[in-house]
Design a protein around this motif. Structure first.
Motif, PDB file in Angstrom:
ATOM      1  N   MET A 122     -12.286  -8.038 -10.846  1.00 26.84           N
ATOM      2  CA  MET A 122     -13.884  -7.690 -10.877  1.00 26.84           C
ATOM      3  C   MET A 122     -14.636  -8.871 -10.433  1.00 26.84           C
ATOM      4  O   MET A 122     -15.788  -8.707  -9.984  1.00 26.84           O
ATOM      5  N   TYR A 123     -14.094 -10.068 -10.309  1.00 26.98           N
ATOM      6  CA  TYR A 123     -14.695 -10.954  -9.547  1.00 26.98           C
ATOM      7  C   TYR A 123     -14.958 -10.604  -7.947  1.00 26.98           C
ATOM      8  O   TYR A 123     -15.970 -10.720  -7.410  1.00 26.98           O
ATOM      9  N   SER A 126     -17.317  -7.747  -7.632  1.00 27.37           N
ATOM     10  CA  SER A 126     -18.831  -7.922  -7.780  1.00 27.37           C
ATOM     11  C   SER A 126     -19.406  -9.060  -6.868  1.00 27.37           C
ATOM     12  O   SER A 126     -20.848  -9.491  -6.889  1.00 27.37           O
ATOM     13  N   TRP A 129     -22.932  -7.878  -4.955  1.00 27.99           N
ATOM     14  CA  TRP A 129     -22.908  -6.595  -5.438  1.00 27.99           C
ATOM     15  C   TRP A 129     -24.093  -6.886  -6.550  1.00 27.99           C
ATOM     16  O   TRP A 129     -24.734  -5.724  -7.170  1.00 27.99           O
ATOM     17  N   LEU A 130     -24.299  -7.807  -7.085  1.00 28.78           N
ATOM     18  CA  LEU A 130     -25.201  -8.222  -8.136  1.00 28.78           C
ATOM     19  C   LEU A 130     -26.771  -8.666  -7.977  1.00 28.78           C
ATOM     20  O   LEU A 130     -26.792  -9.361  -6.999  1.00 28.78           O
ATOM     21  N   VAL A 155     -24.203  -4.755 -15.531  1.00 32.47           N
ATOM     22  CA  VAL A 155     -23.376  -3.880 -14.973  1.00 32.47           C
ATOM     23  C   VAL A 155     -22.650  -3.030 -16.176  1.00 32.47           C
ATOM     24  O   VAL A 155     -22.103  -3.511 -17.380  1.00 32.47           O
ATOM     25  N   LEU A 175     -18.917 -11.402 -15.947  1.00 29.38           N
ATOM     26  CA  LEU A 175     -20.117 -10.800 -15.655  1.00 29.38           C
ATOM     27  C   LEU A 175     -21.356 -11.386 -16.748  1.00 29.38           C
ATOM     28  O   LEU A 175     -20.980 -11.063 -17.837  1.00 29.38           O
ATOM     29  N   THR A 178     -23.406  -7.354 -19.273  1.00 33.03           N
ATOM     30  CA  THR A 178     -22.745  -6.195 -19.334  1.00 33.03           C
ATOM     31  C   THR A 178     -22.742  -5.247 -20.369  1.00 33.03           C
ATOM     32  O   THR A 178     -23.455  -5.485 -21.470  1.00 33.03           O
ATOM     33  N   ARG A 210     -25.064  -0.120 -11.860  1.00 36.18           N
ATOM     34  CA  ARG A 210     -24.060  -0.431 -11.332  1.00 36.18           C
ATOM     35  C   ARG A 210     -22.802  -0.132 -12.223  1.00 36.18           C
ATOM     36  O   ARG A 210     -22.898  -0.619 -13.515  1.00 36.18           O
ATOM     37  N   LEU A 212     -18.581  -0.328 -13.082  1.00 36.16           N
ATOM     38  CA  LEU A 212     -17.292  -0.810 -12.744  1.00 36.16           C
ATOM     39  C   LEU A 212     -16.407   0.247 -13.831  1.00 36.16           C
ATOM     40  O   LEU A 212     -16.477   0.157 -15.038  1.00 36.16           O
ATOM     41  N   LYS A 242     -17.611   1.059  -8.482  1.00 33.68           N
ATOM     42  CA  LYS A 242     -16.446   0.412  -8.181  1.00 33.68           C
ATOM     43  C   LYS A 242     -15.296   0.550  -9.127  1.00 33.68           C
ATOM     44  O   LYS A 242     -15.584   0.625 -10.142  1.00 33.68           O
TER      45      LYS A 242
END
Length: 294
Positions: A122-123, A126, A129-130, A155, A175, A178, A210, A212, A242
């Protein structure tokens, strides 16, 4: 019975990671080269000095496959209509994948390894992307220019039950903002087709969301395709998604490439085959059973 898939049947772009190391799984013969949230009072007290900043665009390096590494490369923007698959070469990712593969790994350690692998993937996903906001704050020694993740645009994290819960466990710690929505699928052991038994998605996602999607095992691709179709029905485009997985295999990647151009997939490793029961080989077994001991 094994099913092998030649490289010519896989239609997605392979990339180098930002560090310059190839984002390719050497274990895959067919791919031979391949919380600290902003304090609420800060936003209220300093609206005049904050400006929104979209994620930075990245320029990737594409390459020609070779047996050992990607030697011939050229810098150019990646086509927006191709699916991109990232296999970050970080040694910690390789370590946790190895722990997951070991059949002797006990349930609590397996689940922890899955969570740590998810944190790292996830790191990586991201990166750039943020959305961020910029301004100035007073440090103990003077005024400093700052850049925060914008908490007004959280996210969306969508773990696919059961095993997705373990892989997504640290999402809120990495994150700053979220929202989590759960999807539950069961797979018929004979037909290998997924059946939806839990859907906690909203009727409509906010524009520019966005998302995940967290599914540890991308094997036959039935479950992940069904999940992404549910997102698209709720207004999410491919480039807003993603996918995070521990292990991926060619059948799933092929289906994703055909159905979701522009999608980004982040996986710990790509394995070469899927058996007639829908399990990735060598894989790591049933991720849900091994995560929860049932």
């Amino acid at each position: 019975m094994m099913a092998s898939y030649p490289s010519s049947s896989i239609h997605f772009t392979c990339l180098r990671c930002p560090s310059g190391s190839p984002c390719i799984s050497s274990a895959s013969p067919f791919l031979e080269s391949f919380n600290s949230t902003i304090p609420g009072p800060y936003l209220k007290k300093h609206p005049q000095i904050l400006s929104s900043k979209p994620p930075r665009r990245r320029t990737f390096v594409t390459s020609t496959s070779t047996r050992t590494q990607m030697d011939a490369t050229e810098e150019k923007p990646v086509s927006q209509d191709r699916m991109l698959v990232f296999v970050p070469p970080h040694p910690l990712i390789k370590h946790w994948v190895s722990v997951l593969r070991n059949e002797q790994t006990p349930c609590p350690i397996f689940r922890n390894a899955m969570a740590e692998l998810g944190r790292l993937l996830m790191y990586e996903a991201s990166r750039d992307w943020l959305p961020t906001i910029m301004g100035e704050i007073q440090s103990p020694m003077g005024v400093a220019s700052v850049e925060f993740i914008d908490p007004r645009e959280p996210v969306m994290v969508v773990p696919i039950l059961r095993a997705g819960l373990a892989l997504a466990e640290h999402a809120s710690s990495i994150l700053p903002a979220t929202k989590t929505y759960h999807l539950g699928f069961s797979r018929d052991e004979e037909t290998l087709q997924p059946t939806l038994y839990l859907n906690k998605l909203p009727d409509k996602f906010p524009e520019e969301s966005r998302v995940l999607v967290v599914d540890p095992m991308l094997a036959t691709g039935g479950t992940i395709v069904a999940a992404l179709n549910l997102l698209k029905e709720r207004g999410i485009d491919n480039n807003q998604i993603k996918v995070i997985s521990a292990v991926a295999a060619p059948p799933a990647l092929q289906k994703l490439s055909e159905n979701f151009p522009g999608l980004h997939v982040y996986t710990g490793i790509i394995d070469p085959t899927v058996n007639d029961k829908g399990f990735i080989i060598p894989g790591l077994g049933d991720a849900g059973d091994r995560s929860f001991g049932t």
